[in-house]
Write a protein that holds these residues in place. Sequence first.
Motif, PDB file in Angstrom:
ATOM      1  N   LYS A  78       0.827  -1.196   0.000  1.00  0.00           N
ATOM      2  CA  LYS A  78       0.000   0.000   0.000  1.00  0.00           C
ATOM      3  C   LYS A  78       0.866   1.253   0.000  1.00  0.00           C
ATOM      4  CE  LYS A  78      -3.705   2.357   2.472  1.00  0.00           C
ATOM      5  NZ  LYS A  78      -4.591   2.361   3.672  1.00  0.00           N
ATOM      6  N   ASP A  79       0.637   2.131  -0.944  1.00  0.00           N
ATOM      7  CA  ASP A  79       1.392   3.380  -1.099  1.00  0.00           C
ATOM      8  C   ASP A  79       2.884   3.138  -1.334  1.00  0.00           C
ATOM      9  OD1 ASP A  79      -0.904   4.958  -0.730  1.00  0.00           O
ATOM     10  OD2 ASP A  79      -0.666   4.926   1.451  1.00  0.00           O
ATOM     11  N   SER A  80       3.238   1.920  -1.729  1.00  0.00           N
ATOM     12  CA  SER A  80       4.644   1.561  -1.995  1.00  0.00           C
ATOM     13  C   SER A  80       5.534   1.884  -0.796  1.00  0.00           C
ATOM     14  CB  SER A  80       5.149   2.304  -3.239  1.00  0.00           C
ATOM     15  OG  SER A  80       4.430   1.918  -4.388  1.00  0.00           O
ATOM     16  N   LEU A  81       5.097   1.475   0.405  1.00  0.00           N
ATOM     17  CA  LEU A  81       5.828   1.794   1.627  1.00  0.00           C
ATOM     18  C   LEU A  81       6.687   0.644   2.135  1.00  0.00           C
ATOM     19  CD1 LEU A  81       3.104   3.796   3.600  1.00  0.00           C
ATOM     20  CD2 LEU A  81       5.020   4.674   2.237  1.00  0.00           C
ATOM     21  N   ALA A  82       6.640  -0.507   1.472  1.00  0.00           N
ATOM     22  CA  ALA A  82       7.404  -1.669   1.931  1.00  0.00           C
ATOM     23  C   ALA A  82       8.579  -1.955   1.008  1.00  0.00           C
ATOM     24  CB  ALA A  82       6.505  -2.902   2.000  1.00  0.00           C
ATOM     25  N   ILE A  83       9.754  -2.151   1.605  1.00  0.00           N
ATOM     26  CA  ILE A  83      10.925  -2.577   0.842  1.00  0.00           C
ATOM     27  C   ILE A  83      11.053  -4.094   1.012  1.00  0.00           C
ATOM     28  CG2 ILE A  83      13.432  -2.486   0.656  1.00  0.00           C
ATOM     29  CD1 ILE A  83      13.344   0.403   1.472  1.00  0.00           C
ATOM     30  N   PRO A  84      10.868  -4.853  -0.074  1.00  0.00           N
ATOM     31  CA  PRO A  84      10.877  -6.311   0.042  1.00  0.00           C
ATOM     32  C   PRO A  84      12.279  -6.912  -0.064  1.00  0.00           C
ATOM     33  CG  PRO A  84      10.302  -5.695  -2.192  1.00  0.00           C
ATOM     34  CD  PRO A  84      10.513  -4.410  -1.437  1.00  0.00           C
ATOM     35  N   VAL A  85      12.505  -7.933   0.735  1.00  0.00           N
ATOM     36  CA  VAL A  85      13.732  -8.723   0.650  1.00  0.00           C
ATOM     37  C   VAL A  85      13.306 -10.183   0.573  1.00  0.00           C
ATOM     38  CG1 VAL A  85      15.820  -9.493   1.839  1.00  0.00           C
ATOM     39  CG2 VAL A  85      15.170  -7.068   1.904  1.00  0.00           C
ATOM     40  N   GLY A  86      13.717 -10.874  -0.473  1.00  0.00           N
ATOM     41  CA  GLY A  86      13.303 -12.253  -0.669  1.00  0.00           C
ATOM     42  C   GLY A  86      12.442 -12.383  -1.916  1.00  0.00           C
ATOM     43  N   LYS A  87      12.066 -13.604  -2.230  1.00  0.00           N
ATOM     44  CA  LYS A  87      11.330 -13.870  -3.465  1.00  0.00           C
ATOM     45  C   LYS A  87       9.842 -13.566  -3.309  1.00  0.00           C
ATOM     46  CE  LYS A  87      14.583 -17.467  -4.929  1.00  0.00           C
ATOM     47  NZ  LYS A  87      14.756 -18.890  -5.294  1.00  0.00           N
ATOM     48  N   ASP A  88       9.256 -13.063  -4.396  1.00  0.00           N
ATOM     49  CA  ASP A  88       7.830 -12.747  -4.386  1.00  0.00           C
ATOM     50  C   ASP A  88       6.976 -13.977  -4.110  1.00  0.00           C
ATOM     51  OD1 ASP A  88       8.393 -10.130  -4.925  1.00  0.00           O
ATOM     52  OD2 ASP A  88       7.966 -10.246  -7.071  1.00  0.00           O
ATOM     53  N   GLY A  89       7.435 -15.138  -4.533  1.00  0.00           N
ATOM     54  CA  GLY A  89       6.627 -16.341  -4.393  1.00  0.00           C
ATOM     55  C   GLY A  89       6.762 -17.058  -3.058  1.00  0.00           C
ATOM     56  N   ALA A  90       7.491 -16.483  -2.108  1.00  0.00           N
ATOM     57  CA  ALA A  90       7.669 -17.138  -0.804  1.00  0.00           C
ATOM     58  C   ALA A  90       6.315 -17.307  -0.117  1.00  0.00           C
ATOM     59  CB  ALA A  90       8.611 -16.321   0.067  1.00  0.00           C
ATOM     60  N   LYS A  91       6.127 -18.439   0.545  1.00  0.00           N
ATOM     61  CA  LYS A  91       4.847 -18.727   1.185  1.00  0.00           C
ATOM     62  C   LYS A  91       4.655 -17.955   2.495  1.00  0.00           C
ATOM     63  CE  LYS A  91       4.063 -23.329  -0.775  1.00  0.00           C
ATOM     64  NZ  LYS A  91       3.780 -24.743  -0.479  1.00  0.00           N
ATOM     65  N   SER A  92       5.742 -17.500   3.091  1.00  0.00           N
ATOM     66  CA  SER A  92       5.650 -16.773   4.350  1.00  0.00           C
ATOM     67  C   SER A  92       6.166 -15.347   4.185  1.00  0.00           C
ATOM     68  CB  SER A  92       6.460 -17.471   5.443  1.00  0.00           C
ATOM     69  OG  SER A  92       5.933 -18.748   5.737  1.00  0.00           O
ATOM     70  N   THR A  93       5.513 -14.413   4.874  1.00  0.00           N
ATOM     71  CA  THR A  93       5.945 -13.021   4.841  1.00  0.00           C
ATOM     72  C   THR A  93       6.116 -12.510   6.266  1.00  0.00           C
ATOM     73  OG1 THR A  93       4.788 -12.575   2.754  1.00  0.00           O
ATOM     74  CG2 THR A  93       5.359 -10.675   4.122  1.00  0.00           C
ATOM     75  N   LEU A  94       7.229 -11.858   6.507  1.00  0.00           N
ATOM     76  CA  LEU A  94       7.503 -11.218   7.783  1.00  0.00           C
ATOM     77  C   LEU A  94       7.493  -9.709   7.537  1.00  0.00           C
ATOM     78  CD1 LEU A  94       8.345 -12.201  10.712  1.00  0.00           C
ATOM     79  CD2 LEU A  94      10.664 -11.505  10.077  1.00  0.00           C
ATOM     80  N   THR A  95       6.693  -8.985   8.299  1.00  0.00           N
ATOM     81  CA  THR A  95       6.609  -7.531   8.157  1.00  0.00           C
ATOM     82  C   THR A  95       7.322  -6.880   9.333  1.00  0.00           C
ATOM     83  OG1 THR A  95       4.475  -7.703   7.027  1.00  0.00           O
ATOM     84  CG2 THR A  95       5.065  -5.555   7.949  1.00  0.00           C
ATOM     85  N   VAL A  96       8.301  -6.038   9.035  1.00  0.00           N
ATOM     86  CA  VAL A  96       9.123  -5.423  10.089  1.00  0.00           C
ATOM     87  C   VAL A  96       9.016  -3.904  10.004  1.00  0.00           C
ATOM     88  CG1 VAL A  96      11.440  -5.194  11.049  1.00  0.00           C
ATOM     89  CG2 VAL A  96      10.745  -7.359   9.989  1.00  0.00           C
ATOM     90  N   TRP A  97       8.576  -3.284  11.095  1.00  0.00           N
ATOM     91  CA  TRP A  97       8.599  -1.834  11.235  1.00  0.00           C
ATOM     92  C   TRP A  97       9.796  -1.505  12.111  1.00  0.00           C
ATOM     93  CZ3 TRP A  97       4.799   1.370   9.005  1.00  0.00           C
ATOM     94  CH2 TRP A  97       3.696   0.704   8.456  1.00  0.00           C
TER      95      TRP A  97
END
Length: 259
Positions: A78-97
């Motif tokens: 949302k609003d391009s506020l996340a910088i992703p590390v890892g593959k788009d197809g990963a089954k698990s996502t960790l969100t870190v603020w």
Amino acid sequence: MSEKNRDGKRTARERLAVEREKQKSAEKRRRTLIVGAGVVCVLGLAAVIGVLAANAGKDKKGSEEAGPVVAPSGAQGKDSLAIPVGKDGAKSTLTVWEDFRCPACQAFEAAYRPTLHELADAGKLRVEYHLVRLIDGNLGGSGSLRAANAAACAQDAGKFREYHDVLYANQPEESDDAFGSDDRLIELAGKVQGLDTPAFRKCVKDGTHNSWVNKSHQAFEAGHFGGTPTVLFGGKNIYQDQSMTPAKLKEMVEAANRG
């Protein structure tokens, strides 16, 4: 036994008891380091509104500086506020603020970094980083903002994870606004191969992503999170789970990957 000998033995016992208490206290401080650091950053959230008002207009490079919101290359969500590390197809996502000045964030990184790298590199976990400027509001200065902007500039260069880790490895004391210096941030970029370029330097000095960082911080406040780091897995803040360990997180990710 003479009175002198009895006094000597009693004194020795007392010294030993004092030394044991010192050792117990040191061990207790070591065990509670991460929890204690987290409290510091949580307290910052409680104070941020008042101190931000008090500091208004003092920092030209701070949250008061207006400008277009320029998301770093590859930012998502949302609003391009996340910088992703890892593959788009990963089954698990960790969100870190996180806040690069926050000692609890550094403690989390030190404990979990090897596991996060391993899982991300294996394609099993995707980490989405959201950068905030909590400590700037609590203690003054602009180090949180400037470091986050520099990290976003590193993302433009495809070097976010490497520079992210360098920033935490060289984190100053929480009250030391060393990251408020563009020269220091550029100096640290020299530790990442190929990052210290004219484009990166201009991005850092111009504060290209400052407004983007401020927008990310606004989203953090709107989310009513308790402090930094906020680490979400499956919607749950695992940083608040006292039973959580890197090994336990790894098993959770592995289980999701198998399932």
